[in-house]
Write a protein that holds these residues in place. Structure first.
Motif, PDB file in Angstrom:
ATOM      1  N   GLY A  47     -13.429 -51.130 -38.651  1.00 53.83           N
ATOM      2  CA  GLY A  47     -14.326 -51.877 -37.768  1.00 53.83           C
ATOM      3  C   GLY A  47     -13.722 -53.201 -37.342  1.00 53.83           C
ATOM      4  O   GLY A  47     -13.835 -53.614 -36.180  1.00 53.83           O
ATOM      5  N   LEU A  48     -13.065 -53.876 -38.259  1.00 59.63           N
ATOM      6  CA  LEU A  48     -12.385 -55.140 -37.938  1.00 59.63           C
ATOM      7  C   LEU A  48     -11.271 -54.905 -36.923  1.00 59.63           C
ATOM      8  O   LEU A  48     -11.124 -55.664 -35.962  1.00 59.63           O
ATOM      9  CB  LEU A  48     -11.827 -55.786 -39.206  1.00 59.63           C
ATOM     10  CG  LEU A  48     -11.027 -57.071 -39.005  1.00 59.63           C
ATOM     11  CD1 LEU A  48     -11.921 -58.188 -38.489  1.00 59.63           C
ATOM     12  CD2 LEU A  48     -10.364 -57.490 -40.293  1.00 59.63           C
ATOM     13  N   LEU A  49     -10.498 -53.845 -37.108  1.00 61.40           N
ATOM     14  CA  LEU A  49      -9.423 -53.531 -36.152  1.00 61.40           C
ATOM     15  C   LEU A  49      -9.998 -53.244 -34.765  1.00 61.40           C
ATOM     16  O   LEU A  49      -9.444 -53.676 -33.753  1.00 61.40           O
ATOM     17  CB  LEU A  49      -8.609 -52.330 -36.640  1.00 61.40           C
ATOM     18  CG  LEU A  49      -7.869 -52.505 -37.958  1.00 61.40           C
ATOM     19  CD1 LEU A  49      -7.182 -51.208 -38.356  1.00 61.40           C
ATOM     20  CD2 LEU A  49      -6.870 -53.652 -37.886  1.00 61.40           C
ATOM     21  N   ILE A  50     -11.109 -52.549 -34.726  1.00 59.32           N
ATOM     22  CA  ILE A  50     -11.763 -52.247 -33.452  1.00 59.32           C
ATOM     23  C   ILE A  50     -12.218 -53.540 -32.776  1.00 59.32           C
ATOM     24  O   ILE A  50     -12.014 -53.737 -31.575  1.00 59.32           O
ATOM     25  CB  ILE A  50     -12.950 -51.279 -33.661  1.00 59.32           C
ATOM     26  CG1 ILE A  50     -12.428 -49.910 -34.094  1.00 59.32           C
ATOM     27  CG2 ILE A  50     -13.804 -51.174 -32.406  1.00 59.32           C
ATOM     28  CD1 ILE A  50     -13.496 -48.958 -34.609  1.00 59.32           C
ATOM     29  N   ARG A  51     -12.813 -54.437 -33.559  1.00 61.64           N
ATOM     30  CA  ARG A  51     -13.256 -55.725 -32.981  1.00 61.64           C
ATOM     31  C   ARG A  51     -12.067 -56.529 -32.469  1.00 61.64           C
ATOM     32  O   ARG A  51     -12.156 -57.210 -31.443  1.00 61.64           O
ATOM     33  CB  ARG A  51     -14.056 -56.532 -34.002  1.00 61.64           C
ATOM     34  CG  ARG A  51     -15.401 -55.897 -34.334  1.00 61.64           C
ATOM     35  CD  ARG A  51     -16.330 -56.830 -35.098  1.00 61.64           C
ATOM     36  NE  ARG A  51     -15.763 -57.464 -36.267  1.00 61.64           N
ATOM     37  CZ  ARG A  51     -15.695 -56.923 -37.487  1.00 61.64           C
ATOM     38  NH1 ARG A  51     -16.143 -55.693 -37.696  1.00 61.64           N
ATOM     39  NH2 ARG A  51     -15.186 -57.608 -38.496  1.00 61.64           N
ATOM     40  N   MET A  52     -10.943 -56.439 -33.175  1.00 63.11           N
ATOM     41  CA  MET A  52      -9.742 -57.163 -32.744  1.00 63.11           C
ATOM     42  C   MET A  52      -9.263 -56.671 -31.380  1.00 63.11           C
ATOM     43  O   MET A  52      -8.987 -57.482 -30.498  1.00 63.11           O
ATOM     44  CB  MET A  52      -8.611 -57.012 -33.766  1.00 63.11           C
ATOM     45  CG  MET A  52      -8.801 -57.832 -35.017  1.00 63.11           C
ATOM     46  SD  MET A  52      -7.467 -57.609 -36.224  1.00 63.11           S
ATOM     47  CE  MET A  52      -6.204 -58.665 -35.514  1.00 63.11           C
TER      48      MET A  52
END
Length: 133
Positions: free
Chosen positions: A51-56
């Protein structure tokens, strides 16, 4: 990292990283897979990491976040392309073990890009903070 599947994902990553529409589409596909597969228990941390990678990549694609080096963006995109691909070293349709290679790749990425990920996390936190004074 040396698999033919990851090399193929890495080859596509540069084209994706330079194309806003492709980045948003990749983010959508990755979110879809996260929601479809459903990660519980100790896999919740993996879900949070992806999820963090997607937000990035969404923040980079929208132009909100401009501090991520190109090489790091391409690495993140390659990992997400690999993640959404149903055919990789261990096919995802195999119960439990099918996601093992994806987890290993995300762990490797977080270790490799720990500084860039920490900077993004701080930026994201500061963006959500309301400065009253």
């Amino acid at each position: 990292m040396k698999s033919v599947f990851f090399k193929k994902a890495t080859g596509k990553a540069g084209k994706y990283a330079g194309n806003t529409a492709k980045l948003f589409d990749l983010a959508k596909q990755a979110m879809g897979k996260l929601n479809t597969v459903g990660f519980a228990g100790n896999m919740a941390e993996f879900q949070n990491s992806v999820g963090l990678l997607i937000r990035m990549i969404r923040a980079c694609a929208s132009g909100e976040y401009k501090s991520l080096p190109w090489k790091s963006l391409v690495s993140i995109v390659a990992v997400l392309i690999y993640f959404v691909s149903p055919i990789d070293i261990i096919p995802d349709f195999l119960p439990v073990i099918g996601i093992t290679d994806d987890v290993a790749l995300v762990i490797w990425l977080f270790k490799s890009l720990s500084g860039d990920i920490a900077k993004f996390s701080e930026w994201e936190k500061s963006k959500k903070t309301i400065n009253i004074g």
